[in-house]
Scaffold this motif. Structure first.
Motif, PDB file in Angstrom:
ATOM      1  N   ALA A 160       0.888  -1.320   0.002  1.00 22.12           N
ATOM      2  CA  ALA A 160      -0.089   0.090   0.030  1.00 22.12           C
ATOM      3  C   ALA A 160       0.716   1.322  -0.075  1.00 22.12           C
ATOM      4  O   ALA A 160       0.436   2.238  -0.459  1.00 22.12           O
ATOM      5  N   LEU A 161       1.922   0.999   0.688  1.00 26.03           N
ATOM      6  CA  LEU A 161       2.790   2.310   0.833  1.00 26.03           C
ATOM      7  C   LEU A 161       3.513   2.543  -0.635  1.00 26.03           C
ATOM      8  O   LEU A 161       3.617   3.700  -1.056  1.00 26.03           O
ATOM      9  N   MET A 162       3.864   1.548  -1.090  1.00 25.89           N
ATOM     10  CA  MET A 162       4.405   1.660  -2.636  1.00 25.89           C
ATOM     11  C   MET A 162       3.753   2.355  -3.599  1.00 25.89           C
ATOM     12  O   MET A 162       4.164   3.217  -4.350  1.00 25.89           O
ATOM     13  N   ARG A 163       2.407   1.768  -3.274  1.00 21.27           N
ATOM     14  CA  ARG A 163       1.317   2.193  -4.435  1.00 21.27           C
ATOM     15  C   ARG A 163       1.026   3.952  -4.268  1.00 21.27           C
ATOM     16  O   ARG A 163       0.902   4.549  -5.204  1.00 21.27           O
ATOM     17  N   ALA A 164       0.973   4.081  -2.899  1.00 19.86           N
ATOM     18  CA  ALA A 164       0.446   5.606  -2.554  1.00 19.86           C
ATOM     19  C   ALA A 164       1.748   6.490  -2.929  1.00 19.86           C
ATOM     20  O   ALA A 164       1.608   7.754  -3.410  1.00 19.86           O
ATOM     21  N   LEU A 165       3.274   5.955  -2.953  1.00 21.28           N
ATOM     22  CA  LEU A 165       4.336   6.733  -3.062  1.00 21.28           C
ATOM     23  C   LEU A 165       4.193   7.221  -4.833  1.00 21.28           C
ATOM     24  O   LEU A 165       4.574   8.208  -5.082  1.00 21.28           O
ATOM     25  N   VAL A 166       4.040   6.190  -5.307  1.00 23.13           N
ATOM     26  CA  VAL A 166       4.046   6.261  -6.885  1.00 23.13           C
ATOM     27  C   VAL A 166       2.760   6.933  -7.346  1.00 23.13           C
ATOM     28  O   VAL A 166       3.002   7.827  -8.233  1.00 23.13           O
ATOM     29  N   LEU A 167       1.795   6.917  -6.524  1.00 26.03           N
ATOM     30  CA  LEU A 167       0.315   7.593  -7.059  1.00 26.03           C
ATOM     31  C   LEU A 167       0.623   9.183  -6.552  1.00 26.03           C
ATOM     32  O   LEU A 167       0.236   9.931  -7.814  1.00 26.03           O
ATOM     33  N   TRP A 168       1.059   9.472  -5.466  1.00 26.27           N
ATOM     34  CA  TRP A 168       1.139  10.949  -5.233  1.00 26.27           C
ATOM     35  C   TRP A 168       2.208  11.860  -5.412  1.00 26.27           C
ATOM     36  O   TRP A 168       2.207  12.861  -5.759  1.00 26.27           O
ATOM     37  N   LEU A 169       3.497  10.957  -5.230  1.00 25.43           N
ATOM     38  CA  LEU A 169       4.685  12.130  -5.122  1.00 25.43           C
ATOM     39  C   LEU A 169       4.974  12.914  -6.419  1.00 25.43           C
ATOM     40  O   LEU A 169       5.357  13.861  -6.449  1.00 25.43           O
ATOM     41  N   PRO A 170       4.880  12.205  -7.504  1.00 28.89           N
ATOM     42  CA  PRO A 170       5.329  13.005  -8.934  1.00 28.89           C
ATOM     43  C   PRO A 170       4.251  14.016  -9.103  1.00 28.89           C
ATOM     44  O   PRO A 170       4.877  15.074  -9.427  1.00 28.89           O
TER      45      PRO A 170
END
Length: 258
Positions: free
Chosen positions: A207-217
């Motif tokens: 879930a953390l990996m998914r959220a990082l790629v989803l929101w950070l860029p």
């Protein structure tokens, strides 16, 4: 003869969404099957020609309706008509990892869920940002969170940028991992995030990996381009409709209806 009690079996799975292998009702050895001792009496003799009760093998393979948890139900057996990896529309070989799971979520529902989740976080952040002075550059038409990060102007704006990143990532991570794969937007639209390999609720790491790629860029530099790119990838990706965030975490988004 030993009087020791039999060893206890494995504990039941805690995850209500994890796919569980099931024996088809007509398989040999299953309760009530022609070769089982349960159900009383010897198995009936096969009809002339050597065919079983259901054509196609000694026991006819499976009875009508299929053997998976959705076989013969509202999803018509395999939700992908044999599955993209099992002779389905994409013609690959092997086994469909989504066999027995609900259908993939509708793209429109995914977009609506994402808008709801963005509002859930953006509205409180808009109020919190007032004391940080993040609106002092409103007169600049090109100003956005990415510009604030790149310019580095104002310690308060830097702090607010970091707070925003933490809020979006933490919200998506905790809701996905702890609430059956659903954020508020996904619960409202009746969809959920599932692990591709077995349909279970994503663990915190995924879930953390998914959220990082989803929101950070989107928060750092590509506020408009990144969401559009993810949407295009979801629309064109076959067979699982995965964005880059789904591919990074090995997840899919499916219907939450049970």
């Amino acid at each position: 003869m030993s009087n020791e009690p039999p060893a206890p079996g494995p504990p039941p799975e805690d995850d209500p969404f994890r796919k569980r292998p099931q024996e088809p009702p007509g398989a040999p050895g299953s309760p009530g099957s022609p070769g089982s001792s349960e159900g009383g009496g010897a198995p009936p003799p096969p009809p002339p020609g050597g065919a079983g009760p259901y054509p196609g093998g000694p026991y006819g393979g499976e009875p009508p309706g299929g053997g998976g948890p959705y076989g013969g139900g509202p999803y018509g057996g395999d939700p992908y008509g044999g599955g993209p990896y099992g002779g389905g529309p994409y013609g690959y070989g092997g086994t469909d990892p989504l066999g027995g799971m609900p259908p993939l979520a509708d793209t429109a529902k995914r977009v609506l869920a994402r808008i709801v989740d963005w509002l859930v976080i953006a509205v409180p952040l808009a109020l919190i940002g007032i004391p940080f002075g993040v609106y002092s550059r409103v007169s600049d038409e090109s100003a956005n969170l990415g510009d604030v990060w790149a310019s580095g102007s104002g310690g308060g704006q830097w702090t607010f940028q970091l707070l925003s990143m933490l809020a979006y990532v933490a919200y998506d991570t905790l809701m996905t991992a702890k609430w059956n794969g659903q954020t508020l937007g996904k619960r409202m639209t009746g969809i959920r995030v599932a692990m591709l390999n077995d349909g279970s609720v994503p663990p915190t790491s995924a879930a953390l990996m998914r959220a990082l790629v989803l929101w950070l860029p989107a928060l750092i530099c590509c506020a408009c381009l990144w969401p559009l790119l993810l949407l295009v990838l979801i629309l064109v990706d076959k067979p699982y409709k995965q964005g880059l965030h789904d591919k990074a975490a090995r997840t899919v988004v499916v219907s939450a209806a049970r």
